[in-house]
Scaffold this motif. Structure first.
Motif, PDB file in Angstrom:
ATOM      1  N   LYS A  81       0.644  -1.228  -0.092  1.00 44.12           N
ATOM      2  CA  LYS A  81       0.008  -0.076  -0.040  1.00 44.12           C
ATOM      3  C   LYS A  81       0.904   1.180   0.084  1.00 44.12           C
ATOM      4  CE  LYS A  81      -3.683  -2.269   2.672  1.00 44.12           C
ATOM      5  NZ  LYS A  81      -4.459  -2.308   3.903  1.00 44.12           N
ATOM      6  N   GLY A  82       1.865   0.991   0.756  1.00 48.46           N
ATOM      7  CA  GLY A  82       2.977   2.212   0.637  1.00 48.46           C
ATOM      8  C   GLY A  82       3.780   2.665  -0.615  1.00 48.46           C
ATOM      9  N   LEU A  83       3.402   1.796  -1.658  1.00 45.45           N
ATOM     10  CA  LEU A  83       4.305   2.198  -2.930  1.00 45.45           C
ATOM     11  C   LEU A  83       3.395   3.354  -3.770  1.00 45.45           C
ATOM     12  CD1 LEU A  83       6.676   1.869  -4.510  1.00 45.45           C
ATOM     13  CD2 LEU A  83       5.639  -0.278  -5.731  1.00 45.45           C
ATOM     14  N   SER A  84       3.844   4.365  -4.096  1.00 41.92           N
ATOM     15  CA  SER A  84       3.130   5.509  -4.788  1.00 41.92           C
ATOM     16  C   SER A  84       3.740   4.892  -6.301  1.00 41.92           C
ATOM     17  CB  SER A  84       3.671   6.893  -4.127  1.00 41.92           C
ATOM     18  OG  SER A  84       3.166   7.835  -5.131  1.00 41.92           O
ATOM     19  N   PHE A  85       2.746   4.979  -7.116  1.00 44.65           N
ATOM     20  CA  PHE A  85       3.137   4.544  -8.546  1.00 44.65           C
ATOM     21  C   PHE A  85       2.357   5.586  -9.431  1.00 44.65           C
ATOM     22  CE2 PHE A  85       2.707   1.751 -12.388  1.00 44.65           C
ATOM     23  CZ  PHE A  85       4.121   1.619 -12.458  1.00 44.65           C
ATOM     24  N   PRO A  86       3.171   6.499 -10.079  1.00 47.22           N
ATOM     25  CA  PRO A  86       2.508   7.674 -10.907  1.00 47.22           C
ATOM     26  C   PRO A  86       1.679   7.201 -12.105  1.00 47.22           C
ATOM     27  CG  PRO A  86       4.861   8.060 -10.454  1.00 47.22           C
ATOM     28  CD  PRO A  86       4.626   6.579  -9.963  1.00 47.22           C
ATOM     29  N   SER A  87       0.397   7.528 -12.245  1.00 46.09           N
ATOM     30  CA  SER A  87      -0.427   7.404 -13.202  1.00 46.09           C
ATOM     31  C   SER A  87      -1.130   5.850 -13.144  1.00 46.09           C
ATOM     32  CB  SER A  87       0.311   7.638 -14.771  1.00 46.09           C
ATOM     33  OG  SER A  87       0.975   8.700 -14.832  1.00 46.09           O
ATOM     34  N   LYS A  88      -0.797   5.303 -12.260  1.00 50.93           N
ATOM     35  CA  LYS A  88      -1.395   3.943 -12.076  1.00 50.93           C
ATOM     36  C   LYS A  88      -2.969   3.979 -11.992  1.00 50.93           C
ATOM     37  CE  LYS A  88      -0.596  -0.454  -9.389  1.00 50.93           C
ATOM     38  NZ  LYS A  88      -0.194  -0.903  -8.258  1.00 50.93           N
ATOM     39  N   GLU A  89      -3.588   4.780 -11.374  1.00 44.32           N
ATOM     40  CA  GLU A  89      -5.036   4.844 -11.298  1.00 44.32           C
ATOM     41  C   GLU A  89      -5.683   5.329 -12.415  1.00 44.32           C
ATOM     42  OE1 GLU A  89      -8.512   4.019 -10.036  1.00 44.32           O
ATOM     43  OE2 GLU A  89      -6.525   3.795  -8.650  1.00 44.32           O
ATOM     44  N   GLU A  90      -5.136   6.131 -13.412  1.00 43.14           N
ATOM     45  CA  GLU A  90      -5.287   6.562 -14.694  1.00 43.14           C
ATOM     46  C   GLU A  90      -5.274   5.495 -15.601  1.00 43.14           C
ATOM     47  OE1 GLU A  90      -3.624   9.321 -18.232  1.00 43.14           O
ATOM     48  OE2 GLU A  90      -3.316   9.835 -16.346  1.00 43.14           O
ATOM     49  N   LYS A  91      -4.515   4.558 -15.661  1.00 42.24           N
ATOM     50  CA  LYS A  91      -4.359   3.506 -16.398  1.00 42.24           C
ATOM     51  C   LYS A  91      -5.075   2.592 -16.059  1.00 42.24           C
ATOM     52  CE  LYS A  91      -1.135   5.189 -19.352  1.00 42.24           C
ATOM     53  NZ  LYS A  91      -1.350   5.326 -20.682  1.00 42.24           N
ATOM     54  N   ALA A  92      -5.571   2.199 -14.656  1.00 39.33           N
ATOM     55  CA  ALA A  92      -6.343   1.452 -14.284  1.00 39.33           C
ATOM     56  C   ALA A  92      -7.771   1.664 -14.814  1.00 39.33           C
ATOM     57  CB  ALA A  92      -6.137   1.301 -13.074  1.00 39.33           C
TER      58      ALA A  92
ATOM     59  N   LEU B 237      -4.737  -1.957 -24.922  1.00 32.88           N
ATOM     60  CA  LEU B 237      -5.103  -2.728 -23.766  1.00 32.88           C
ATOM     61  C   LEU B 237      -3.747  -3.118 -22.922  1.00 32.88           C
ATOM     62  CD1 LEU B 237      -8.100  -5.173 -23.270  1.00 32.88           C
ATOM     63  CD2 LEU B 237      -6.075  -5.509 -22.306  1.00 32.88           C
ATOM     64  N   LEU B 238      -2.872  -3.764 -23.565  1.00 30.93           N
ATOM     65  CA  LEU B 238      -1.780  -4.435 -22.964  1.00 30.93           C
ATOM     66  C   LEU B 238      -0.801  -3.209 -22.320  1.00 30.93           C
ATOM     67  CD1 LEU B 238       0.270  -6.644 -22.512  1.00 30.93           C
ATOM     68  CD2 LEU B 238       1.273  -6.270 -24.740  1.00 30.93           C
ATOM     69  N   GLU B 239      -0.823  -2.289 -22.988  1.00 28.05           N
ATOM     70  CA  GLU B 239      -0.121  -1.123 -22.290  1.00 28.05           C
ATOM     71  C   GLU B 239      -0.691  -0.869 -20.926  1.00 28.05           C
ATOM     72  OE1 GLU B 239       1.881   3.540 -23.319  1.00 28.05           O
ATOM     73  OE2 GLU B 239       0.896   2.282 -24.884  1.00 28.05           O
ATOM     74  N   ASP B 240      -2.061  -0.559 -21.000  1.00 25.34           N
ATOM     75  CA  ASP B 240      -2.877  -0.080 -19.955  1.00 25.34           C
ATOM     76  C   ASP B 240      -2.697  -1.177 -18.848  1.00 25.34           C
ATOM     77  OD1 ASP B 240      -3.829   2.244 -21.306  1.00 25.34           O
ATOM     78  OD2 ASP B 240      -5.678   1.291 -21.712  1.00 25.34           O
ATOM     79  N   TRP B 241      -2.905  -2.424 -19.351  1.00 35.62           N
ATOM     80  CA  TRP B 241      -2.706  -3.393 -18.239  1.00 35.62           C
ATOM     81  C   TRP B 241      -1.272  -3.493 -17.595  1.00 35.62           C
ATOM     82  CZ3 TRP B 241       0.829  -7.962 -17.918  1.00 35.62           C
ATOM     83  CH2 TRP B 241       0.304  -8.873 -17.049  1.00 35.62           C
ATOM     84  N   MET B 242      -0.163  -3.189 -18.407  1.00 41.50           N
ATOM     85  CA  MET B 242       1.168  -3.077 -17.908  1.00 41.50           C
ATOM     86  C   MET B 242       1.317  -2.048 -16.885  1.00 41.50           C
ATOM     87  SD  MET B 242       3.315  -4.087 -21.171  1.00 41.50           S
ATOM     88  CE  MET B 242       4.990  -4.217 -20.249  1.00 41.50           C
ATOM     89  N   TRP B 243       0.712  -0.592 -17.095  1.00 46.11           N
ATOM     90  CA  TRP B 243       0.872   0.273 -16.204  1.00 46.11           C
ATOM     91  C   TRP B 243      -0.157  -0.123 -15.240  1.00 46.11           C
ATOM     92  CZ3 TRP B 243       3.101   4.590 -15.314  1.00 46.11           C
ATOM     93  CH2 TRP B 243       3.895   5.147 -16.384  1.00 46.11           C
ATOM     94  N   ALA B 244      -1.362  -0.536 -15.009  1.00 43.88           N
ATOM     95  CA  ALA B 244      -2.048  -0.849 -14.017  1.00 43.88           C
ATOM     96  C   ALA B 244      -1.465  -1.722 -13.092  1.00 43.88           C
ATOM     97  CB  ALA B 244      -3.428  -1.360 -14.441  1.00 43.88           C
ATOM     98  N   ASN B 245      -0.956  -2.669 -13.581  1.00 44.94           N
ATOM     99  CA  ASN B 245      -0.142  -3.969 -12.767  1.00 44.94           C
ATOM    100  C   ASN B 245       1.558  -3.568 -12.446  1.00 44.94           C
ATOM    101  OD1 ASN B 245      -2.230  -6.255 -12.452  1.00 44.94           O
ATOM    102  ND2 ASN B 245      -2.434  -5.446 -14.662  1.00 44.94           N
TER     103      ASN B 245
END
Length: 367
Positions: free
Chosen positions: A201-212, A250-258
């Motif tokens: 939970k403590g790892l901040s990941f830029p743009s992760k929510e947007e891509k999710a 979709l693959l790029e979004d999946w890679m960002w989100a994960n």
């Protein structure tokens, strides 16, 4: 016989058979060094200078080593990190420690037989790795009987030094100095699994929510139009291009989100919606993705995700007591593949964010 110790080496041993010895032998010991000389019925520790040795009745052992404290070649202490995932306390809390220590050769003969069997040079890096492993194991065992309150006691550093001395006694070493540079304590937790969940939970990941969000939208569209799983068999080329564009996006979004940046086709065959695709169609998507997203060694490579992970990982590791971070820990904490975990460690070291604790396997973060 010249003193063989030079920069980068901490000890050397020569074993001379009787046939190699003349009636007399001149032995050199450089300033700052001492030499342990043993032969049947004789043992001596010689200081700096030129010493004349008489021919012994049997084999002659000579071991050169430094007089004073030993640390890294640049004068810094040896680091000893205990990642918070390994420092379980008696009260259910977990502690991460980062210590620095220097050592002295306390029992030259015990040291010689432990580190210089057969006669050889011992470099500083090997001594660091071997002593750190001994001290680290002892610290982890000692922490299991401590509570989180014990870490706040002024005498805790003394306790650590005593623990390290017990661990090193069997190899002829003692602690010259030990400093507790940093510590982190979290909990209590019912299990390691609960701690790992908290760390994620403590790892901040830029743009992760947007891509999710973008990924969810594409998956929702896919659920409404299941025919998108199959490459168009008829129609203009634009239809195929649009289909490939949808899946590469979709693959790029999946890679960002994960938080994934280095994916092989075998992994895709068992991942999310890609597992439902025809093998040949997935192969075309994979080929197009390497071209559109990026490629490294035949895998899809997304540099931006690697950069984002690098920018987030250092502070996250230090704030959470992950002073040593291994590829296996990254796989468990972040869900990375072995190739991704190793690539992330290499990138962090290349950027100067950390140093190798064990080359190729784990890194050390310092405040």
């Amino acid at each position: 016989m010249q003193d063989p110790l030079s920069v980068g080496y901490v000890a050397a041993r020569r074993v001379l058979a009787p046939k190699e010895l003349r009636r007399k032998l001149l032995l050199q010991v450089n300033p700052g060094h001492v030499a342990l000389v043993t032969s049947p019925g004789r043992k001596a520790v010689l200081g700096p200078g030129i010493h004349e040795l008489r021919k012994p009745d049997g084999p002659l052992n000579i071991c050169w080593f430094p007089q004073g404290p030993v640390g890294r070649a640049d004068g810094r202490p040896f680091p000893c990190p205990i990642p918070i995932t390994e420092g379980k306390l008696a009260d259910g809390c977990f502690a991460g420690l980062l210590c620095g220590f220097k050592i002295r050769i306390w029992d030259p003969e015990g040291f010689m037989f432990s580190f210089l069997a057969g006669g050889r040079l011992l470099d500083v890096e090997e001594l660091e790795v071997r002593t750190r492993e001994l001290v680290k194991r002892a610290f982890i065992e000692a922490l299991s009987s401590c509570s989180s309150r014990d870490l706040e006691e002024p005498a805790f550093s003394i306790f650590l030094e005593h623990t390290a001395n017990l661990a090193l006694a069997g190899v002829g070493l003692r602690i010259s100095s030990l400093e507790l540079a940093s510590s982190t304590c979290k909990g209590p937790f019912r299990s390691l699994k609960e701690l790992l969940s908290e760390l994620r939970k403590g790892l901040s990941f830029p743009s992760k929510e947007e891509k999710a969000t973008s990924l969810r939208e594409k998956l929702e569209l896919l659920s409404k139009r299941p025919w998108l799983l199959k490459k168009p068999e008829r129609g203009p080329r634009d239809w195929i291009d649009s289909w490939l564009s949808f899946w590469t996006g979709l693959l790029e979004d999946w890679m960002w989100a994960n938080g994934r940046f280095y994916i092989g086709i075998d992994e895709l065959r068992s991942a999310g919606p890609f597992s439902k695709m025809d093998k040949q169609d997935l192969g075309e998507v994979f080929k197009a993705s390497r071209k559109e997203i990026g490629e490294r060694k035949g895998r899809v490579f997304l540099r931006e995700v690697l950069d984002a992970l690098c920018s987030s990982t250092t502070n996250w590791a230090l704030e959470n007591g992950l002073y040593e971070l291994s590829s296996s820990a990254l796989m468990e904490l972040l869900g990375l593949s072995k190739q991704e975990a190793e690539a992330l460690l290499e990138e962090l070291v290349a950027r100067g964010s950390c140093e190798w604790a064990e080359r190729g396997r784990s890194v050390l973060f310092s405040p």
